[in-house]
Structures are given as structure tokens and as C-alpha cells.
Design an enzyme around this catalytic site. Structure first.
Site, PDB file in Angstrom:
ATOM      1  N   HIS A 336       0.795  -1.235   0.000  1.00 13.77           N
ATOM      2  CA  HIS A 336       0.000   0.000   0.000  1.00 13.77           C
ATOM      3  C   HIS A 336       0.823   1.279   0.000  1.00 13.77           C
ATOM      4  O   HIS A 336       0.266   2.360   0.144  1.00 13.77           O
ATOM      5  CB  HIS A 336      -0.913   0.049   1.223  1.00 13.77           C
ATOM      6  N   LYS A 526      -7.691  14.121   4.418  1.00 12.81           N
ATOM      7  CA  LYS A 526      -6.865  12.905   4.356  1.00 12.81           C
ATOM      8  C   LYS A 526      -5.897  12.957   5.530  1.00 12.81           C
ATOM      9  O   LYS A 526      -5.814  13.968   6.212  1.00 12.81           O
ATOM     10  CB  LYS A 526      -6.089  12.847   3.038  1.00 12.81           C
ATOM     11  N   ARG A 527      -5.124  11.877   5.777  1.00 14.75           N
ATOM     12  CA  ARG A 527      -4.113  11.953   6.811  1.00 14.75           C
ATOM     13  C   ARG A 527      -3.116  13.068   6.484  1.00 14.75           C
ATOM     14  O   ARG A 527      -2.923  13.412   5.319  1.00 14.75           O
ATOM     15  CB  ARG A 527      -3.362  10.617   6.919  1.00 14.75           C
ATOM     16  N   LYS A 532       1.536  14.384   0.942  1.00 11.34           N
ATOM     17  CA  LYS A 532       0.178  14.733   0.493  1.00 11.34           C
ATOM     18  C   LYS A 532       0.036  16.236   0.242  1.00 11.34           C
ATOM     19  O   LYS A 532      -0.913  16.691  -0.349  1.00 11.34           O
ATOM     20  CB  LYS A 532      -0.853  14.260   1.515  1.00 11.34           C
ATOM     21  N   THR A 634      -8.222   6.942  -1.965  1.00  7.68           N
ATOM     22  CA  THR A 634      -9.602   6.463  -2.142  1.00  7.68           C
ATOM     23  C   THR A 634     -10.582   7.599  -1.855  1.00  7.68           C
ATOM     24  O   THR A 634     -11.712   7.579  -2.331  1.00  7.68           O
ATOM     25  CB  THR A 634      -9.916   5.259  -1.224  1.00  7.68           C
ATOM     26  N   LYS A 638     -14.352   8.954  -3.539  1.00  2.00           N
ATOM     27  CA  LYS A 638     -15.570   9.346  -2.815  1.00  2.00           C
ATOM     28  C   LYS A 638     -16.085  10.689  -3.302  1.00  2.00           C
ATOM     29  O   LYS A 638     -17.294  10.895  -3.476  1.00  2.00           O
ATOM     30  CB  LYS A 638     -15.289   9.400  -1.307  1.00  2.00           C
TER      31      LYS A 638
HETATM   32  C1  26V Z   1       2.360   4.967   6.948  1.00  4.48           C
HETATM   33  C2  26V Z   1       3.320   5.687   7.620  1.00  4.48           C
HETATM   34  C3  26V Z   1       3.577   5.387   9.035  1.00  4.48           C
HETATM   35  C4  26V Z   1       4.757   6.136   9.624  1.00  4.48           C
HETATM   36  C5  26V Z   1       4.913   7.521   9.058  1.00  4.48           C
HETATM   37  C6  26V Z   1       5.047   7.494   7.570  1.00  4.48           C
HETATM   38  C7  26V Z   1       4.000   6.687   6.928  1.00  4.48           C
HETATM   39  C8  26V Z   1       3.673   6.928   5.624  1.00  4.48           C
HETATM   40  C9  26V Z   1       2.712   6.207   4.982  1.00  4.48           C
HETATM   41  C10 26V Z   1       2.059   5.215   5.637  1.00  4.48           C
HETATM   42  C11 26V Z   1       1.028   4.503   4.848  1.00  4.48           C
HETATM   43  C12 26V Z   1       0.779   3.127   5.282  1.00  4.48           C
HETATM   44  C13 26V Z   1      -0.052   2.373   4.324  1.00  4.48           C
HETATM   45  C14 26V Z   1      -1.279   3.112   3.852  1.00  4.48           C
HETATM   46  O1  26V Z   1      -2.159   3.490   4.595  1.00  4.48           O
HETATM   47  N1  26V Z   1      -1.361   3.276   2.550  1.00  4.48           N
HETATM   48  C15 26V Z   1      -2.516   3.855   1.890  1.00  4.48           C
HETATM   49  O2  26V Z   1      -3.302   2.770   1.409  1.00  4.48           O
HETATM   50  C16 26V Z   1      -4.455   3.209   0.739  1.00  4.48           C
HETATM   51  C17 26V Z   1      -5.264   1.977   0.392  1.00  4.48           C
HETATM   52  O3  26V Z   1      -4.590   1.199  -0.526  1.00  4.48           O
HETATM   53  C18 26V Z   1      -4.077   4.017  -0.482  1.00  4.48           C
HETATM   54  O4  26V Z   1      -5.251   4.474  -1.103  1.00  4.48           O
HETATM   55  C19 26V Z   1      -3.219   5.198  -0.081  1.00  4.48           C
HETATM   56  O5  26V Z   1      -2.754   5.875  -1.224  1.00  4.48           O
HETATM   57  C20 26V Z   1      -2.033   4.714   0.737  1.00  4.48           C
HETATM   58  O6  26V Z   1      -1.297   5.801   1.271  1.00  4.48           O
END
Ligand code: 26V
Length: 792
Positions: A336, A526-527, A532, A634, A638
Site C-alpha cells: 500500500h 486525508k491523513r 500529500k 480512495t 468518494k
Molecule cells: C504509513 C506511515 C507510518 C509512519 C509515518 C510514515 C507513513 C507513511 C505512509 C504510511 C502509509 C501506510 C499504508 C497506507 O495506509 N497506505 C494507503 O493505502 C491506501 C489503500 O490502498 C491508499 O489508497 C493510499 O494511497 C495509501 O497511502
């Protein structure tokens, strides 16, 4: 449906009010009504739920292993999927009760961080609606994602207590508890089952979440010898494991807790699957994978691979190579993100402390894998890149374990999968080309249109003559014939205005800010992450404000810029961006001289239920990540489904969105992946700073005292991220392009009907982004499972 009619719904509510709360209808509180109504409905679906379990028994089942399920609220969605929303509304009206207030009292089940967790929730809905045997396995965190508040513009976190009014939809199944063993403690995993109700279907699937508990409530001997706190200590240690989503894992103790969570999830779930398998088929053989397939949602549940081998070898007495073969046919892995910092790596030493046998098994898998690589002629350098255990620092690389053993690896949007294949995981792609697949994400049309935008849903149903589109979203394309019908477009605009008024009301109540429903709603939710680029949006808005002050006659429509985002508690820069944006909002909203021409609202505690109010009210959906960084997105889908053009970069699923709905109906800007690759070697943010006075003016506000940051250098650090650390996310490079494209939005927004047509065509072309399509592809191309209708 098991004879649900007005009378037995009413009597059910009355019954549960009485036995749970000693209340009657006229004295019941909203949360009591919420529980009584939920229990009434649960009672009515139990038989169908049991029958669905029976139906799935002799067929191949898919299991979605995920550390996160961001479910949001259950009640409204279940009413929609049961097809009884309007009936219940009528009953409530007749009784003088307010259904909407009862829906709003429900806390979100926020057992996820963002996109990955919400995707899991959408997949559950699609699995049940498509009538496929798909079960979700996760963790029942007592506290989900933190509640966000703002103080002086800074984010503060408060514990989330989603269980405060109870969790009427889940059933605790003590009888199916399993024991999970760590080297230093043994605990009990207790399953809580939540029904996943298929839309207008008799299939009720299951989300099974594990709660961690001590084997005994407390140690009686310790208690008896009056060592009270020691007695409770054991209990607390077990409870802690499922207490909270993603503990801060920077320190050693945080890492240990997170690893315990992951192991709890996979160990309990696998034992559950194996118990059921043995009940049906007897002893385990290689046949296992003909009946079971497990999708690993990112690397968080990848410990499931060595754990299945451990169970098969140590408990079921299979040979190692047989067990490994079973794993090779059972596990598939979804990636992901391409951000290196999010790819999990763990010190082997932690594994040795918590589950030494798992480490031993990983080492055996690795040595078998390495000899295969050797026999294929790979050199030492190449082998170390592939190795599951990093030779130099002894870390276990979870993605390597998943890819080497799993039979499928998928990305979540076309561009993302291409990047995995061609760069991030290129060595793996060359080794195992047949494993790589793309599965573009999707969203459930039930929650993200039918439930959250009843006005637009009813209009679509009226235009199409039936509700088939809710189950078959491609049917929306049949709306295209109305795209030049002014009457339809006027009605469409009216609905948008209604949703904007509702949002404005909600924002007034929750944020204390008045916004004008007739202004352009530009929304980025979004987060919070640097990639982003909420920062870019904020800088742009600040520039717009300065220009407006210089020229009060600037030709722009009245605008409301809306943000919603939570920053990871330990992610300092993300938190500084929250503060910066709030400070900008404060400055702009309190400046009488601009006559309210622009407003900025940063809504607090953005969540699934907040998204349900924001998406239908947007005029513009902002998706402005640095190209190549957003795996899919996603939220973009929406907004599209609710008729907002995408203002975005060519990144993630934005690319597919624009392919479907046309560049002319969206606003695409900025550097593309290729441009960034080329620019990376010679990028100098100072060139942009020096050559663009407007850009310079806004960036300087970070260091010239315009905004105050409690003297902790937060703003200096933000300045440095842009100017002295190479601006990793190309904020400066995309500033001008974003600004020019905003001007195009303002121009296009002037022509009401032409604007409405763009929005409407986004709805017409959103069919591909249903998670029903995504899940059907997983079924056909990875899981090889079939529809299995509950006909009992
Ligand atoms: C997690 C973390 C945790 C520590 C700080 C940096 C960092 C950066 C990114 C993430 C993302 C973890 C995985 C995630 O949530 N990915 C998201 O998955 C969605 C569903 O597939 C996708 O639509 C998003 O683009 C993707 O960011």
C-alpha cells in the site's frame, strides 16, 4: 428477511429498552434507542448469519488479515443494506423520535489510521454484497485512532472511547477463544464477531476481531497473599496488547507492543481457520490451500506466514517443506505504499525475545530461499537485496518475507503497480514476474453515495428508473444522456447546494465557524503527511489572501477552503503544518477587510462519519500529492462519486479517475512522475524562491514573525524542510502550476451549467471505482473463489 415489519420492530425496540435500560419510549435517551434498535435488527438477522456460515462451509474461503478496519458507524449503513432505512424513519416519525439524532449518537469504530483501514472496511461491504465467502480478521482495539482537538492551533490528542455506548452489533464468542503464546506470557484471544450485511442480500459475512485478555482474570494466589498490584499487573499486561491502535512505536517498548499485536492477530486467526478446516476435512494436507486463501493487508500480518508453518510443523506434525508449500499457495500480499519509512523491518533480537521459534522458522525459510537464488545464479550482492534477514544489521524485512513466500503481490492503482514493478520492487519483479498484479482500489457505493447522499441517490434512481446502480455501479454511465439536459443539471446543482447547507450547519455547530453555502467549497481531507502536500495548499491560500489584500477587486468567486487531517502524534512536521494552516485560517477569517471573500476551516477530528458529510458537499476535491507518492488514494473516488471534479496531480488513482471522466472535467496540474525523476538530480528550491516574489512572500512568513510558534522553532523547521533540506516533495516546483490551475477553476466556476456538467460527468464515470469491481477482481485473479449465495 426474517419477517421484519413495523410491529415487530416497534416491539423489539420497546423490549430492548426495557431489559437493557428499564426505559420506555418516552424517556429513552438517544444512545439507548441506538442500542435497542440495533439489537432488534441483530436479532432479526442472526438466522441468516448462521445460514451464511453454513453455506460457506464446503467451499473455498478468503480471509482478509488486517491490523486495521476503519468501519465508521454501523447503524445507518446496516439500515441501507437491509433496505429498511425509510421504513425505520417512518416508524421513528410516527413515534415522535428522531432517527437522525440516533444515528449521530453512534461513535465511529475508528480502528484504523486512514486509507488502508478504510479500504478493508469497503472490501468487507463488497464481499457480502457480492455474496462471496470473505471473512475479515483483525484486532478489537479498546481505543481506536485518537480524538483530535486544537489548542492555539496545535493538535492535541485525546483517547478515543468508541465503546462508551456499547457495541450492540458485535457478539462476543467466548467459546471460540484461542490461546496465544509468547515466550514470556500466555494470553487468551477472545473473538468479537460483527455481521457484515450484504446490500439487499441474504448473505451476512463476518468481521472477527480479537480482544486480548489474561488467561485468568487475576492471579488468585497473588491476590490471596495480598499482592494486589502484582495480581492486577498480569491482567494489565494482557489487556494492553489490544488496548490501542498503533502505539507510538519509536521506542523499544512500543515496538514490542506492536509486534505482540501483530502476532496475536495472526496466531489467533490461523488457529481459528485451522480449527474450522479440521472440523470439515479432518487432518491437514496440501489440500488446505484449495479451501483457504489469506490476503495480507500490507506487511502488518506477514508474521502469519511463519506462524502457519509453526502450527503445521509443531502442532499438526507436517514436514517443513509440506508446510512451506501450503504457505506458498495460501498467502497473497498487498503493498500500500512506496514510502521506505513505512516498510516494516524488525530487529531479530525482538523476535528472539517474543517468539524465538518464529525467528527460527524465518531463518529456515530464508536459507531455503537463498539456496534457490544461488542455484539461479544470483550473486551475493543481489542475494542480500532479496534476503528476508538483512545480513548487515540482522533486521527481518517483512515485505521480503511476504513476496518470497506469497503467490501474489499486488499494488493498489495502475501507476503504483508500475512503480513497484519497474523500480521499487524491480528485482523481485524480474525474479517472479508471474506474482505481480494490479488491483485498483475502490469504495463501497452503499456508504459513499446511497447512505451519505440520499438526495443525489434518489435523483439518480429517479433518472435511471431503478436502484440497480447501487449494486452495479457501471450503470451510472447510463446517466450520460442527461449531461446536456439543463433541467437535470439545475436539479443536480440544487442537491449540491442542499448538501453544502447541511455541511455548513454541521461546521457551525462543531467548529463554531460560519461559512457561506454559496461559496466554492474546496476540500482537502486525508491523513496529514508531507507527501500529500497540505502545506502546498496552505501556502497557496496564504498567497491568495495577500493578493486579495493588495487588490480587493481580484476576480475570484467567494471561496471556502476546508481541511481535515490527523497528524501522527510523533510526526513533528506534520503537526507544524496543522499549526500553520490553523494560523492562516485565523488570520484570514478574522480580517474584516477582505469581506469574507475567502474563508479557511480546518475541521477537527476528521473521521469516516465526517467524510460522509464532506464528500457530498465538495465543489472541488483536492488530491495534490507529489507524483509517484500516493499509492492510490480512495478519498478521490468518494468525491468523484458525489460529483466533485478532482483538482490533482497525475498520481495514484487520480490518473485512472481522469482517464474515466476526461481531463476536461478535472483540473490536473504539476510535475509528473517522469518530470520529477528528471528534475531530482538538479533540483534547487532556491531558484523558485528567488524567481517568484509571491512564493517568496509566503515562505518568508515562516521566519519573519508573521506567525508565532511558541518559540519551539516549528516554523523554522518547516522553512528548513523547504529551503535547506532540498524540498523533498517538490512544493516550490509545483506552486506556480497549482496557482495557474486554481485560476482555471475560478474561471470555469463562473458558468454554472458548464460547471454542473463537469460535476455530473464525474458521477456518470465513477462506475469503475466501486469496491465491488475491485473485490470481483481479487476473487477472479487472486483468490479464485466463487459467489456462494445464501438461499436458506
Ligand atoms: C504509513 C506511515 C507510518 C509512519 C509515518 C510514515 C507513513 C507513511 C505512509 C504510511 C502509509 C501506510 C499504508 C497506507 O495506509 N497506505 C494507503 O493505502 C491506501 C489503500 O490502498 C491508499 O489508497 C493510499 O494511497 C495509501 O497511502
Amino acid at each position: 428477511m426474517n419477517t421484519l415489519n413495523k410491529e415487530n420492530i416497534k416491539s423489539g425496540i420497546i423490549k430492548y429498552l426495557k431489559i437493557k435500560y428499564r426505559r420506555t419510549l418516552d424517556t429513552a435517551k438517544d444512545f439507548e434507542l441506538f442500542n435497542a434498535l440495533s439489537l432488534t435488527l441483530l436479532e432479526h438477522i442472526i438466522d441468516e448469519w448462521d445460514n451464511t456460515d453454513e453455506t460457506y462451509k464446503n467451499t473455498k474461503n478468503a480471509y482478509y488479515f488486517s491490523a486495521e478496519f476503519l468501519m465508521g458507524r454501523a447503524l445507518g449503513n446496516n439500515l441501507i443494506n437491509l433496505g429498511i432505512y425509510d421504513d425505520i424513519k417512518e416508524i421513528f416519525d410516527e413515534l415522535g423520535l428522531n432517527l437522525n439524532a440516533v444515528e449521530e449518537i453512534e461513535e465511529d469504530a475508528g480502528l484504523g489510521n486512514g486509507g488502508l483501514g478504510r479500504l478493508a472496511a469497503c472490501f468487507m461491504d463488497s464481499g457480502a454484497t457480492l455474496e462471496v465467502p470473505l471473512t475479515g480478521y483483525g484486532i478489537r482495539y479498546s481505543n481506536g485512532l485518537f480524538k483530535q482537538e486544537f489548542k492555539d492551533g496545535y493538535q492535541n490528542e485525546k483517547a478515543d472511547s468508541w465503546l462508551k455506548y456499547g457495541d450492540p452489533w458485535s457478539i462476543r464468542r467466548d467459546d471460540e477463544s484461542t490461546i496465544v503464546e509468547f515466550a514470556d506470557m500466555t494470553v487468551k484471544a477472545v473473538p468479537y464477531d460483527t455481521p457484515i450485511i450484504g446490500y439487499k442480500s441474504k448473505n451476512i459475512n463476518t468481521l472477527r476481531l480479537w480482544k486480548c485478555e489474561p488467561l485468568e482474570e487475576f492471579n488468585f494466589d497473588l491476590y490471596n497473599s495480598q499482592q494486589y498490584s502484582e495480581a492486577l499487573d498480569l491482567k494489565n499486561r494482557a489487556d494492553n496488547i489490544s488496548r490501542v491502535l498503533y502505539p507510538n512505536d519509536t521506542g523499544r517498548s512500543g515496538k514490542i507492543l506492536r509486534l505482540r499485536q501483530q502476532y496475536l492477530l495472526v496466531s489467533a486467526s490461523l488457529k481459528d481457520i485451522i480449527r474450522k478446516y479440521k472440523e470439515q476435512h479432518g487432518a491437514i494436507t496440501e489440500e488446505f490451500s484449495n479451501f483457504n486463501v489469506i490476503q495480507l493487508n500490507d506487511t502488518h500480518p506477514v508474521l502469519g506466514i511463519p506462524e502457519l508453518i509453526r502450527i503445521l510443523v509443531d502442532e499438526e506434525k507436517l514436514e517443513f517443506d509440506v508446510a512451506l508449500n501450503i504457505c506458498k499457495k495460501t498467502f497473497a500480499y498487498t503493498n500500500h505504499t512506496i514510502l521506505a519509512e513505512a516498510l516494516e523491518k524488525w530487529d531479530a533480537e525482538l523476535f528472539r525475545c517474543l517468539f524465538p521459534r518464529i525467528l527460527e522458522i524465518i531463518n529456515i525459510i530464508n536459507s531455503i530461499f537463498i539456496s534457490e537464488l544461488k542455484s539461479k545464479g544470483y550473486n551475493d550482492h543481489q542475494i542480500n537485496e532479496f534476503s528476508i534477514v538483512n545480513n548487515f544489521n540482522g533486521q527481518v524485512r517483512m515485505a521480503n518475507l511476504a513476496i518470497s513466500v506469497g503467490f501474489a503481490v499486488n499494488g493498489v492503482a495502475k501507476l503504483h503497480t508500475d512503480i513497484l514493478k519497474n523500480s521499487e520492487l524491480n528485482n523481485w519483479y524480474k525474479l517472479y514476474p508471474e506474482k505481480f498484479q494490479n488491483k485498483t482500489n475502490g469504495i463501497t457505493p452503499r456508504r459513499w453515495l446511497r447512505l451519505c447522499n440520499k438526495e443525489l441517490s434518489n435523483f439518480i434512481t429517479e433518472l435511471l428508473g431503478n436502484e440497480d446502480w447501487v449494486k452495479d455501479l457501471n450503470k451510472l454511465s447510463e446517466l450520460k444522456k442527461f449531461a446536456d439536459n439543463n433541467e437535470v443539471l439545475e436539479k443536480f446543482l440544487q442537491i449540491k447546494l442542499t448538501k453544502k447547507k447541511q455541511l455548513a450547519q454541521f461546521i457551525k455547530e462543531n467548529e463554531g465557524i460560519e461559512i457561506d453555502p454559496n461559496s466554492l467549497f474546496d476540500i482537502q481531507v486525508k491523513r496529514l503527511h508531507e507527501y500529500k502536500r497540505q502545506f502546498l495548499n496552505s501556502l497557496y491560500i496564504l498567497d491568495l489572501y495577500f493578493r486579495l489584500k493588495e487588490n480587493p477587486n481580484l476576480d475570484i468567486p467567494k471561496c471556502t477552503f476546508i481541511f481535515g487531517a490527523k497528524a501522527f502524534p510523533g510526526y513533528r512536521r506534520a503537526k507544524s503544518i496543522v499549526k500553520f494552516t490553523n494560523d492562516i485560517a485565523n488570520l484570514i477569517n478574522n480580517d474584516q477587510s477582505i469581506n469574507g471573500k475567502i474563508k479557511v476551516v480546518f475541521v477537527k477530528n476528521y473521521s469516516v462519519s465526517y467524510a460522509e458529510k464532506l464528500c457530498p458537499a465538495a465543489d472541488i476535491s483536492k488530491q495534490i500529492s507529489t507524483a509517484g507518492k500516493e499509492a492510490s488514494g480512495t478519498g478521490n473516488m468518494k468525491f468523484m462519486l458525489n460529483g466533485a471534479p478532482t483538482f490533482g496531480t497525475l498520481d495514484g488513482a487520480n490518473i485512472e479517475i481522469v482517464n474515466e471522466s476526461g481531463e476536461e472535467n478535472n483540473f490536473i496540474f504539476g510535475l509528473k512522475v517522469n518530470d520529477i525523476e528528471n528534475l531530482r538530480h538538479c533540483y534547487n528550491p532556491w531558484d523558485y524562491f528567488n524567481n517568484n516574489p509571491d512564493l517568496r512572500r509566503v515562505i518568508n512568513t515562516l521566519v519573519d514573525g508573521t506567525f508565532k510558534d511558541n518559540l519551539n522553532n516549528d516554523y523554522r523547521d518547516l522553512f528548513n524542510s523547504l529551503m535547506n533540506e532540498g524540498d523533498q516533495y517538490f512544493v516550490l516546483a509545483d506552486f506556480r502550476s497549482l496557482k495557474d490551475t486554481e485560476d482555471k477553476v475560478f474561471e470555469a466556476y463562473k458558468d454554472r451549467l458548464a460547471w454542473a456538467k463537469k460535476c455530473f460527468l464525474n458521477v456518470c464515470n465513477a462506475g469503475n471505482f466501486s469496491s465491488d469491481r475491485t473485490i470481483q477482481q481479487y476473487c477472479n485473479e487472486i483468490w479464485h473463489i466463487n459467489k456462494c449465495k445464501n438461499t436458506k
